[in-house]
Design an enzyme around this catalytic site. Structure first.
Site, PDB file in Angstrom:
ATOM      1  N   ASP A  11      34.330 -31.337 -23.401  1.00 43.12           N
ATOM      2  CA  ASP A  11      33.638 -32.517 -22.858  1.00 43.12           C
ATOM      3  C   ASP A  11      33.820 -32.561 -21.332  1.00 43.12           C
ATOM      4  OD1 ASP A  11      36.067 -35.253 -23.253  1.00 43.12           O
ATOM      5  OD2 ASP A  11      36.382 -33.097 -22.904  1.00 43.12           O
ATOM      6  N   ASP A  16      38.407 -29.541 -18.463  1.00 45.44           N
ATOM      7  CA  ASP A  16      37.582 -28.678 -19.320  1.00 45.44           C
ATOM      8  C   ASP A  16      36.934 -27.572 -18.485  1.00 45.44           C
ATOM      9  OD1 ASP A  16      37.283 -31.699 -20.184  1.00 45.44           O
ATOM     10  OD2 ASP A  16      36.982 -30.545 -22.028  1.00 45.44           O
ATOM     11  N   ASN A  40      34.661 -37.398 -22.239  1.00 44.07           N
ATOM     12  CA  ASN A  40      34.974 -37.881 -20.880  1.00 44.07           C
ATOM     13  C   ASN A  40      33.803 -38.649 -20.284  1.00 44.07           C
ATOM     14  OD1 ASN A  40      37.622 -36.911 -20.369  1.00 44.07           O
ATOM     15  ND2 ASN A  40      36.790 -34.841 -20.200  1.00 44.07           N
ATOM     16  N   THR A 124      38.640 -29.065 -26.661  1.00 46.90           N
ATOM     17  CA  THR A 124      39.324 -29.746 -25.548  1.00 46.90           C
ATOM     18  C   THR A 124      38.695 -31.116 -25.276  1.00 46.90           C
ATOM     19  OG1 THR A 124      37.912 -28.726 -23.864  1.00 46.90           O
ATOM     20  CG2 THR A 124      39.951 -27.556 -24.456  1.00 46.90           C
ATOM     21  N   PHE A 165      43.639 -39.380 -25.505  1.00 46.85           N
ATOM     22  CA  PHE A 165      42.194 -39.608 -25.441  1.00 46.85           C
ATOM     23  C   PHE A 165      41.389 -38.818 -26.477  1.00 46.85           C
ATOM     24  CE2 PHE A 165      38.256 -40.927 -23.641  1.00 46.85           C
ATOM     25  CZ  PHE A 165      37.408 -39.847 -23.799  1.00 46.85           C
ATOM     26  N   ASN A 166      41.576 -37.485 -26.543  1.00 46.35           N
ATOM     27  CA  ASN A 166      40.726 -36.675 -27.419  1.00 46.35           C
ATOM     28  C   ASN A 166      40.839 -37.089 -28.884  1.00 46.35           C
ATOM     29  OD1 ASN A 166      39.690 -35.157 -25.346  1.00 46.35           O
ATOM     30  ND2 ASN A 166      41.196 -33.516 -25.547  1.00 46.35           N
ATOM     31  N   GLN A 227      43.900 -39.198 -11.014  1.00 49.00           N
ATOM     32  CA  GLN A 227      45.116 -39.173 -11.837  1.00 49.00           C
ATOM     33  C   GLN A 227      46.254 -39.925 -11.125  1.00 49.00           C
ATOM     34  OE1 GLN A 227      45.755 -38.174 -14.880  1.00 49.00           O
ATOM     35  NE2 GLN A 227      44.109 -36.790 -15.476  1.00 49.00           N
ATOM     36  N   HIS A 239      45.356 -30.572 -18.389  1.00 47.13           N
ATOM     37  CA  HIS A 239      45.487 -30.526 -19.845  1.00 47.13           C
ATOM     38  C   HIS A 239      44.778 -29.326 -20.504  1.00 47.13           C
ATOM     39  CE1 HIS A 239      46.924 -34.690 -19.569  1.00 47.13           C
ATOM     40  NE2 HIS A 239      45.821 -35.014 -18.921  1.00 47.13           N
ATOM     41  N   ASP A 240      43.462 -29.255 -20.381  1.00 53.64           N
ATOM     42  CA  ASP A 240      42.668 -28.358 -21.229  1.00 53.64           C
ATOM     43  C   ASP A 240      42.935 -26.869 -21.041  1.00 53.64           C
ATOM     44  OD1 ASP A 240      39.845 -30.628 -21.031  1.00 53.64           O
ATOM     45  OD2 ASP A 240      41.552 -30.590 -22.385  1.00 53.64           O
TER      46      ASP A 240
END
Ligand code: RIB
Ligand code: CA
Length: 312
Positions: A11, A16, A40, A124, A165-166, A227, A239-240
């Site tokens: 996303d 990502d 996102n 992701t 979130f995911n 962030q 993260h991803d």
């Protein structure tokens, strides 16, 4: 070297986009396609972002648009982090890369059914596309070699104290995937929050000076700013890309088998990945959960990945 076949369902999303960068030119991976989901940002934005990133990289990878909303709950987006486009910051040239006409769920079904059971599905973003594919065509489930997801946490969330979130963006979809019986590697906030993209990391990657590193710097310019605004991080947690780094070099993570169940019933803890870290429920493990990361090794993988775009 035998390549690992993967489908990246995402996303985009700044992190990502870096996952796409690492996967698209990695010689040990064969990126069969990028399937996109709302998360996102709206699907309209995330699919455009995926096409822009791949066009910028000159990567001839097909992009498939998938579900524009979760299976059950109402849609949620993360504009506070990724902006109104979902990829605020970079400026791309006119977009000419076309979206594939096939729906991402059908692409997942077709690819998995036609495969020898050797495709790893990396997610992701919210797991809507993969869950819908398994519900629409249950025969694909046994054909999934492994699910590697960025999502969840065995400690705290980032949307609520309980949920990441995911997962919270489509907890029902995550529950379908975690109950599928397929091998799962869960790359949660517990390790991705250690992959902090400090200014010196941005400078390090910027010194590479190719189109991928230039895009990385532009992406991090926005991502690290938001962030810090939202979470106070001095470096944005990337993260991803940790999922892709794990596929490139599994030693970058330490994982621990755990029984993981997704909370889809409660209100306060909806979307929590309930990880039985100590196994005291005596239930069978359902996922290999990342419990630590070799951060220096991770950034080396990222640098190596970006450098691949200096080659012809
Ligand atoms: O919680 C972090 C995850 O949510 C990342 O995948 C980020 O891109 C967002 O999708
Ligand atoms: Ca994402």
């Amino acid at each position: 070297m035998e390549k690992t076949k993967i489908i990246l369902d995402c996303d985009p999303g700044h992190d990502d986009a870096v996952a796409i960068m690492l996967a698209a030119r990695e010689p040990s991976l064969e990126l069969l396609g990028v399937s996109v989901v709302a998360g996102n940002q709206t699907l309209e934005n995330t699919q455009r972002n995926a096409r822009n990133v791949l066009q910028w990289l000159g990567a001839n990878i097909p992009v498939y648009a998938g579900c524009d909303r979760p299976m059950v709950r109402d849609k949620v987006i993360a504009a506070d982090i990724h902006g109104s486009t979902g990829l605020d910051g970079p400026v791309f040239p006119p977009l000419t890369k076309k979206l594939e006409p096939e729906h991402a769920v059908q692409f997942l079904i077709r690819s998995l059914l036609e495969s020898e059971g050797d495709i790893t599905v990396v997610t992701t973003g919210p797991m809507t596309n993969l869950a819908m594919a398994m519900r629409l065509e249950p025969r694909i489930t046994e054909k999934i070699r492994r699910i590697v997801l960025m999502g969840g946490s065995f400690t705290n969330g980032n949307v609520t104290p309980a949920a990441e979130f995911n997962i919270i963006a489509d907890a029902e979809a995550a529950s379908v995937c975690f109950r599928s019986g397929r091998p799962i590697t869960m790359v949660g906030l517990d390790v991705t929050r250690k992959a902090l993209c400090y200014p010196e990391i941005v400078e390090r990657m910027g010194r590479i000076g190719n189109r991928a590193s230039n895009l990385f710097v532009a992406l991090m310019g926005h991502f690290c700013k938001t962030q810090k605004q939202v979470f106070g991080w001095e470096g944005g947690p990337l993260h991803d890309p940790v999922t892709i780094a794990y596929l490139i070099d599994p030693e970058v993570l330490v994982t621990k088998p755990m029984n993981v169940q997704i909370d889809i019933r409660s209100t306060q803890s909806y979307g929590r990945t309930n990880c039985d870290y100590y196994g005291y429920q005596k239930l069978p493990p359902t996922a290999d959960v990342a419990v630590d990361i070799d951060v220096a090794r991770f950034w080396d993988i990222v640098e190596t990945g970006l450098r691949r775009y200096s080659e012809a």
